[in-house]
Write an enzyme that holds these catalytic residues in place. Sequence first.
Site, PDB file in Angstrom:
ATOM      1  N   LYS A 265      27.853  32.863  38.637  1.00  0.00           N
ATOM      2  CA  LYS A 265      29.172  33.138  38.873  1.00  0.00           C
ATOM      3  C   LYS A 265      30.285  31.760  38.797  1.00  0.00           C
ATOM      4  O   LYS A 265      29.879  30.871  38.987  1.00  0.00           O
ATOM      5  CB  LYS A 265      29.161  33.420  40.426  1.00  0.00           C
TER       6      LYS A 265
HETATM    7  C1  E4P Z   1      33.334  37.646  46.042  1.00  0.00           C
HETATM    8  O1  E4P Z   1      32.504  37.535  45.203  1.00  0.00           O
HETATM    9  C2  E4P Z   1      33.564  36.918  47.317  1.00  0.00           C
HETATM   10  O2  E4P Z   1      32.138  36.440  47.778  1.00  0.00           O
HETATM   11  C3  E4P Z   1      33.924  37.662  48.531  1.00  0.00           C
HETATM   12  O3  E4P Z   1      34.371  39.113  48.079  1.00  0.00           O
HETATM   13  C4  E4P Z   1      35.077  37.024  49.081  1.00  0.00           C
HETATM   14  O4  E4P Z   1      35.518  37.877  50.150  1.00  0.00           O
HETATM   15  P1  E4P Z   1      36.223  37.272  51.472  1.00  0.00           P
HETATM   16  O5  E4P Z   1      37.753  37.100  50.981  1.00  0.00           O
HETATM   17  O6  E4P Z   1      36.148  38.437  52.538  1.00  0.00           O
HETATM   18  O7  E4P Z   1      35.645  35.948  51.892  1.00  0.00           O
END
Ligand code: E4P
Length: 217
Positions: free
Chosen positions: A87
């Site tokens: 990622k």
């Molecule tokens: C994406 O991979 C992130 O980990 C995540 O969806 C972020 O979500 P949030 O805005 O609820 O922290």
Amino acid sequence: MKFFIDTANLDQIKEAQDMGVLDGVTTNPSLMAKEGITGHDNIMKHYLDICNIVDGDVSAEVISTDVEGMIKEGEALAALHEQIVVKLPMIKDGIKACKYFSSKGIKTNVTLVFSAGQALLAAKAGATYVSPFLGRLDDISTDGLNLIAEIRQIYDNYGFGTQILSASVRHTMHVIDCAKIGSDVMTGPLSSIEGLLKHPLTDIGLAKFLEDYKKGN
Ligand code: E4P
């Protein structure tokens, strides 16, 4: 449509896996910290624990912000387990690293995407997944779902293979709207998946069926 769970909590990952509808997991440094997982070795071990629970892709985020650091970290993550997806943040060095990993056949997830232009760049760099954060856009009074629709149109126009991974999903309506738009994947908390089960008429109907069965026996 694939369902990923957005957590580093092993119990919640097991719960979703046991339902038989889980296709993968996304994590980020904040989610790791929330579970009290700190330090390089503990974090690497936790990724392995997650991979041993689920069958699908597990996104593991780099913390470097320069391309050399991202490549070093990403290669170590990818070597950890075949299910790991590297990622990468949506910055210039992240795009360079994405191109590098694509050319090596290593799966990537370009994260922190908030515009169609960013999603276009991620696809050009060969990302396996692109993660537009729809909940965080909604948080600032901007239509997150509209961004998912724009990316769908652009990717379909040119046949990009990058999968739209709708992230920052907060509730069941986000899941349903993403499905209507044609998002390839959604990642959200366990509650956004389990919430899909609920309907009062199902509960009322089941109670009546069981009551009537007892009357006849
Ligand atoms: C994406 O991979 C992130 O980990 C995540 O969806 C972020 O979500 P949030 O805005 O609820 O922290």
